[in-house]
Structures are given as C-alpha cells and as structure tokens.
Design an enzyme around this catalytic site. Structure first.
Site, PDB file in Angstrom:
ATOM      1  N   SER A 157       0.800  -1.226   0.000  1.00 25.26           N
ATOM      2  CA  SER A 157       0.000   0.000   0.000  1.00 25.26           C
ATOM      3  C   SER A 157       0.832   1.276   0.000  1.00 25.26           C
ATOM      4  O   SER A 157       0.318   2.346  -0.335  1.00 25.26           O
ATOM      5  CB  SER A 157      -0.937   0.005   1.213  1.00 25.26           C
ATOM      6  OG  SER A 157      -0.211  -0.209   2.411  1.00 25.26           O
ATOM      7  N   ASP A 189      -2.418   8.045   8.138  1.00 29.38           N
ATOM      8  CA  ASP A 189      -3.384   7.200   8.842  1.00 29.38           C
ATOM      9  C   ASP A 189      -2.624   6.291   9.806  1.00 29.38           C
ATOM     10  O   ASP A 189      -1.462   6.556  10.122  1.00 29.38           O
ATOM     11  CB  ASP A 189      -4.269   6.416   7.860  1.00 29.38           C
ATOM     12  CG  ASP A 189      -3.474   5.479   6.958  1.00 29.38           C
ATOM     13  OD1 ASP A 189      -2.277   5.207   7.252  1.00 29.38           O
ATOM     14  OD2 ASP A 189      -4.032   4.998   5.965  1.00 29.38           O
ATOM     15  N   HIS A 247       0.289   4.572   7.227  1.00 27.51           N
ATOM     16  CA  HIS A 247       0.961   5.145   6.058  1.00 27.51           C
ATOM     17  C   HIS A 247       1.466   6.568   6.285  1.00 27.51           C
ATOM     18  O   HIS A 247       0.855   7.333   7.027  1.00 27.51           O
ATOM     19  CB  HIS A 247       0.007   5.134   4.866  1.00 27.51           C
ATOM     20  CG  HIS A 247      -0.542   3.788   4.568  1.00 27.51           C
ATOM     21  ND1 HIS A 247      -1.802   3.397   4.985  1.00 27.51           N
ATOM     22  CD2 HIS A 247      -0.001   2.732   3.914  1.00 27.51           C
ATOM     23  CE1 HIS A 247      -2.012   2.145   4.587  1.00 27.51           C
ATOM     24  NE2 HIS A 247      -0.935   1.717   3.945  1.00 27.51           N
TER      25      HIS A 247
END
Length: 367
Positions: A38, A329, A332
């Site tokens: 991600s 978040d 990340h």
C-alpha cells in the site's frame, strides 16, 4: 482516453530507436514497473472486490491530491512511487495494472511510455503480481517484438517495497501464541520466517530478471514498531515504539541486503540500489524537527489514541497541519513524508540511505 490507431502498429524495427531516445532524454529510464504494498499502490485495490480488501477510494484519502479526490493511494496526496517517478522524469507513478488490463492496446502504450504499477495494498512478498507482469510482457512482445521489448525492460527501473504485511501478520500470530512457546521456539519461528520470505523475494527477482529486468530499486522495511497502530497495540500510555517489531524488521532488512549482494554476483547484468527505509525512519524519529515534523506518533486521519483506534473514513478526525505529521493514517506516511523519503532515496549520497548506488545513479546506468 482515445488511442490513435497508428500508435498501435509500431514495428519492431521502429521501437528500439524510440526506447533508446526515451532512455537518453535527461537520463530518464523509458519506464518504471512498480511492485509492492500500500505504500506504493496507486489504485489497483480499487478494482478488487471483497470486504477484506483494503481500499483508499473514499475521503479523506486524496484530500491534498489535485482536485482533492481519492485515487486509491493510501495518502492525503501523492505517495513514494509518485515522487520517485517524478524524480526520474515522469509526471507521476505509472497507472495501476488493473485499470489497463481490459485494453491490450492501452496496456502496451502505457507500459512502453511510462510503465505499469502492480502494487497492491495488503500485498506480501508471496503474491501474484509477477503473473500480471508476465502477461504485460507477453503483450509487449506481440506488439513490439522481442528485441524492442528486451531493450525496454533492460533499461527500465523495477521498484519494490514489500515485506511489512508479512511481518505484521507474523507478529500478530506470535503475540497470540507467545505464552505457549519457549524463547528458543520463537527464535526458530523467526528464522523460518526469514528463510521463507527471502526465498520468495529471491524467486521473484530472479524470475523478473529472466524476463528481462535488470535495474532494481528496492526499499527495505522501515520502523514498523513506530507506526501509530503499533504504538496503540503496545498498550502503554506513552505509546512507545514496539522494539520487538522493529527488531523483526531489522533482521529481514539485513537478510535482504545479503540476498541482493548475492544476486548481483550471480545474475548477468543485475544492477540494484537498496534504500534504507529503516535507517531513514530512525533518523526522522530521533530528530523530528530536522524534517519539519511536530508529530511523529499520531495519525493525522483517524480517531482515538494516536489516531489509530479508527480508520481514515469520511467521519474521521483530520488534522489541519498535515505537512507536520509523519503519518497520514494508522500505518501510512503523509504526502510530505513520501516526498522526503523519495528525495533521500533518489539522490542522497550513496552509503547514507542507499547502497551501493542511489536511485538516480541506477536510473541513468547504461547496461
């Protein structure tokens, strides 16, 4: 996007010259192919169904992206892949494979002109993205011919950032079984994990090399024990980093460095730059102010303690000073963190955060 039919009929005689011209333009590689999780995903997960698929296709993701739209990037704006691509001369990260796959013509044009991203949120070292690349190469060979495809791939950069999810899964399982295992058993489990992950990493890189890849830009695993969700799970009021998780990451990083040196001695034409995300993260957390951060513990978008008790969703709390937060978040980095990371990996002095060369040198290397 409309495609001119004439662009789809490039002959295998014309294509090598076009690829060579692209590579020669300011040292820019002809394309970048992205593999990972991600931290590099630019929207592949938007095309995957299922309740368990992590997705960043809703606010407040993308709040600082042009147009303030969520794109599938797990960021408030651009991510590390974007900034590395920009540094190499591209407009942004190449687009997600799953957005291109339905149209062979569009896939080939994009792969030849900028590359393709196969990165997917939640991906581990052992996943199916290499099969996607194999399909891409087959289409390139059909349209451009073997010689042009080989030239394109050998001069392109193959970017990797993977391993964090594998370690998170392992650490979670170990924590639940901790009381039932001796220290020796736990050490054996870690050794088995490393052996498995490095074997998979080696097999993936070797397969890509067999298919024509030569330039590998590889980012190791950072300080996993310092991300907001890890601080939260530690259960302390201070939210200290989880040393055990950081040690797990450090051990994998050491094994990865040994693997790449070994592959360089065995694979013809294999060239690499290994970026030290762990070392960069450590320096950042040791002196946040030097990077302009006022908060390196809390998520900017989330809720509860460390902003990590809730996901970044449309009803989440969002900080206003996003450029001063290390984390967007619970896992990340913020957009600015991604930018600083890419800058350090691209052209910092080799030996500081990259070895044996930096990403800039890798991109401009003539094979």
């Amino acid at each position: 996007m409309s495609l001119l039919p004439c662009l789809l009929v490039l002959s295998s005689l014309q294509a090598p010259a076009i690829v060579a011209a692209s590579a020669a333009a300011g040292g820019r590689p002809p394309a970048m192919f992205v593999f990972g999780d991600s931290t590099l995903d630019v929207g592949n997960n938007n095309y995957l169904a299922g309740p368990g698929v992590p997705q960043a296709n809703k606010p407040y993701y993308g709040i600082d992206f042009p147009g303030s739209v969520p794109t599938g990037r797990f960021s408030n704006g651009y991510n590390i892949a974007d900034y590395l691509a920009k540094s190499m001369g591209f407009a942004s990260s190449p687009p997600p494979y799953l957005s291109l796959a339905p149209s062979t013509g569009r896939l080939v044009l994009t792969a030849r002109g900028s590359g393709v991203s196969y990165a997917s949120g939640g991906a581990g070292i052992l996943d199916s993205t290499v099969q996607y690349f194999k399909s891409t190469k087959a289409q390139l060979v059909t349209k451009l011919g073997s010689r042009a495809t080989h030239l394109l791939l050998s001069r392109s950069v193959f970017l990797f950032s993977v391993g964090s999810n594998d370690l998170f899964v392992f650490a979670t399982a170990q924590a639940s079984a901790h009381n039932n295992k001796s220290a020796a058993d736990q050490q054996r489990d870690v050794a088995t994990l490393y052996a498995s992950l490095i074997s998979n990493y080696s097999a993936t890189i070797t397969e890509l090399h067999t298919m024509g890849a030569r330039k590998f830009a590889i980012i190791n695993v950072g300080l996993l024990g310092c991300v907001p969700v890890a601080r939260l799970s530690g259960g302390t009021k201070t939210g200290a980093c989880l040393d055990g998780l950081n040690e797990l990451a450090s051990g994998l990083d050491d094994a990865l460095a040994v693997l790449l040196a070994s592959l360089a001695s065995r694979l013809p034409g294999f060239t690499y730059s290994l970026a030290d995300y762990y070392g960069l993260s450590m320096a950042t957390f040791d002196d946040p102010g030097a990077s302009g951060y006022t908060d390196v513990a809390d998520a900017c978008c989330g809720g509860g303690r460390f902003g990590a008790e809730a996901d970044c969703l449309p009803n989440a709390t969002v900080c206003s000073n996003r450029d001063q937060h290390a984390f967007w978040d619970r896992v990340h980095p913020c957009q600015r963190g991604a930018m600083l990371t890419a800058q350090n990996f691209y052209d910092s002095r080799p030996g500081r955060y990259t070895a044996p060369i930096n990403f800039k040198q890798l991109a401009s290397t003539s094979l």
